[in-house]
Design an enzyme around this catalytic site. Structure first.
Site, PDB file in Angstrom:
ATOM      1  N   SER A  28     -66.806 -89.408  24.793  1.00 21.77           N
ATOM      2  CA  SER A  28     -66.053 -89.575  23.551  1.00 21.77           C
ATOM      3  C   SER A  28     -66.853 -90.207  22.424  1.00 21.77           C
ATOM      4  O   SER A  28     -66.381 -90.224  21.274  1.00 21.77           O
ATOM      5  CB  SER A  28     -64.795 -90.406  23.806  1.00 21.77           C
ATOM      6  OG  SER A  28     -63.900 -89.698  24.645  1.00 21.77           O
ATOM      7  N   THR A  29     -68.040 -90.747  22.705  1.00 20.30           N
ATOM      8  CA  THR A  29     -68.864 -91.236  21.596  1.00 20.30           C
ATOM      9  C   THR A  29     -69.248 -90.088  20.659  1.00 20.30           C
ATOM     10  O   THR A  29     -69.601 -90.321  19.501  1.00 20.30           O
ATOM     11  CB  THR A  29     -70.148 -91.907  22.120  1.00 20.30           C
ATOM     12  OG1 THR A  29     -70.878 -91.000  22.946  1.00 20.30           O
ATOM     13  CG2 THR A  29     -69.812 -93.165  22.927  1.00 20.30           C
TER      14      THR A  29
END
Length: 575
Positions: free
Chosen positions: A296-297
């Site tokens: 999700s970064t």
């Protein structure tokens, strides 16, 4: 009785013998003169060469290897003088009692005898390498035939395991074989000199003739890391390993303006001063060599693609009901039904449903193009041995689920250093400076613009909201400072695909958001227990590292008005 008289010698015979003797003497003197004075037919040169070859030797003068220091001049690798003991086995085996030598070497007598047998017939062997001079002199005081000492240098690493992964180490001969010691070996090693000396039949040095070529020391190397920050990062990573029970981890911090690596640590650790029994797994600089799916970064970069499309702003509302979405045969859920929320809240909550809807709308090609622009899939060019470029897929045909999962960080790989480098763009008004492991000069290097400044600042405001009350990274907050970042949690890939009970937790953070100075990425591999997510396992590590870094860099706390102004930079980024 009459006595007989000896016959008289003829005079010519006497003169003949005398002339013969004189001729022989003249020939002998002439030969001596021809060999030692006149050098007829190179006689004198021949004898001199033969004599010198039996008594005169050339020896190498070791060169001092350059010092590796941090940006403030603190030594990270230095060379200390030592003595290596050598022997001529042919002479040493003639000694009846070798027990005093074995005792002085702290070696079992049987081992010493076995080594002599192994080198029998040879003229050279090492007894022990790199001894402390005082201890070596005790051995030399025994005055055993064929035993002598050689002056050398041994590499010593004052910071030990704290900087070992980055600095690397040398072998016994002083050649770099890992890390920056290997990368800059030609720069550091210098040039050995030569000297002549005369030895006797026992192999002992009788007299030094002189220096033929002086040794030239290697050049010093100044790294970009700050040893104070390095110790801080090392301490916090070891603490995180103990708290989370993780198998490995990395933390890397970049100066967001210059691209310099201010700190880089990994776990497991090793001590380059005593490498006996260590494994390659311990010596690997995971922050540069290991590739992960960043999870999700990467939603931050999907947000960039959405803003660049012109279809979205951070205040655009998207309906994420009923809290899940089906793509192909796979259902992608959110932790709960967030309903209709803004794009900024989608990033703040790390909503899979919201990001999926954005990805399906704008398409995977704009998202992949943003990833490429931010450096994913390309080497950073640090020169560090084993640096990985990561992988950015470029398929001719994409399935629907592949298009979507790319948007939230699956299907591509990156190193922690690549991820930190990409985030510098949001801390630097859309410009990414080149990454450097060496200290930069006073001028800031020219970077590459990868996104419009207004979009970069809008994304930074969203990232700050991620660390606030309703975000997934509340535990990344630092008292007195506004910080921003993005969490990430990915399933690890095993032999049968993604594993349900093994995770990697990420946090990519920027501090302070009011006037960004550094970017820090935390990677915790296989955290145990219930606190395995990026917000629970990695974000608290960032908070402690950032707090210490802000203090060591002497950055003043934010005033309340500045914090609120940054938080409200993007319209509609509330609640």
């Amino acid at each position: 009785m009459s006595r007989s008289r000896a016959p008289a010698v003829a005079p010519w015979r006497f003169y003949l013998v005398a002339i013969a003797l004189l001729a022989m003497l003249a020939l002998l003197v002439g030969r001596v003169l021809s060999l030692q004075v006149l050098d007829i037919e190179h006689g004198r040169s021949f004898l001199q060469d033969q004599g010198e070859s039996r008594s005169m030797r050339n020896a190498e003068i070791p060169a001092y290897r350059g010092v590796i220091a941090d940006r403030r001049g603190e030594p990270l690798a230095v060379s200390t003088p030592v003595i290596s003991l050598v022997a001529d086995p042919r002479l040493l085996t003639a000694v009846e009692d070798l027990s005093p030598l074995a005792t002085a070497l702290d070696m079992p007598l049987a081992d010493l005898q076995a080594r002599l047998e192994r080198f029998a017939g040879r003229s050279f062997m090492y007894l022990r390498r790199h001894m402390v001079p005082a201890e070596a002199r005790e051995v030399l005081a025994l005055k055993l035939p064929g035993v002598s000492g050689r002056r050398e240098y041994q590499r010593y690493y004052p910071a030990g395991e704290v900087a070992g992964h980055l600095v690397g180490f040398t072998n016994l001969d002083g050649r770099g074989i890992a890390g920056l010691e290997l990368a800059y070996d030609d720069w550091l090693k210098g040039t050995p000199g030569k000297k002549q000396y005369i030895k006797d039949l026992r192999g002992d040095v009788v007299r030094d003739i002189g220096v033929l070529e002086p040794a030239r020391s290697g050049k010093d190397l100044r790294l970009s890391i700050d040893l104070r920050l390095q110790y801080l990062h090392h301490q916090e990573l070891q603490r995180a390993m103990a708290v989370t029970g993780a198998s490995s981890g990395s933390i890397v911090t970049l100066d967001s303006r210059t691209g310099e690596v201010l700190a880089m640590v990994n776990h497991p650790v090793y001590n380059p001063n005593g490498r006996r029994g260590i494994s390659p797994d311990q010596t690997r600089n995971r922050a540069i060599t290991d590739m992960f799916e960043p999870g999700s970064t990467m939603k931050t970069f999907t947000l960039v693609a959405a803003l660049e499309s012109g279809r979205y702003s951070s205040e655009t509302m998207i309906d994420t009901s009923p809290g899940r979405i089906r793509v192909g045969r796979k259902t992608l859920p959110d932790p709960r039904n967030y309903g209709e929320i803004s794009v900024s809240r989608i990033i703040e909550k790390s909503s899979q449903v919201g990001v999926t809807k954005i990805a399906l709308d704008i398409g995977h090609e704009p998202i992949r193009d943003v990833f490429r622009r931010f450096g994913f899939g390309a080497a950073l060019g640090t020169g560090f041995p084993g640096e990985s470029a990561g992988q950015l897929p470029n398929r001719s045909r994409w399935s629907d689920i592949e298009k979507v999962t790319l948007a939230f960080g699956y299907g591509l790989t990156a190193t922690p250093l690549q991820l930190a480098h990409a985030y510098t763009a949001f801390a630097n008004d859309g410009v990414m400076p080149p990454v450097s492991l060496l200290a930069a000069d006073e001028r800031e290097p020219e970077g590459t613009r990868v996104v419009d400044a207004d979009i970069a600042r809008e994304v930074l405001a969203v990232l700050q909201r991620v660390t606030e009350e309703h975000g997934t990274a509340r535990r990344a907050r630092v008292p007195g400072y506004a910080v921003g970042g993005k969490t990430g949690t990915v399933h690890k890939v095993g032999p049968g695909g993604y594993q349900d009970n093994k995770y990697i937790a990420f946090f990519a953070g920027i501090a302070p958001t009011a006037d960004p100075r550094f970017v820090t990425v935390v990677v915790i591999n296989e955290p145990q227990g219930e606190a395995y997510g990026g917000g629970a396992a990695a974000a608290p590590v960032f908070a402690r590292v950032a707090q210490g870094t802000l203090r060591l860099l002497n950055l003043p706390p934010d005033d309340t008005e500045t914090v609120l102004a940054v938080a409200a930079h993007s319209p509609g980024v509330s609640g």
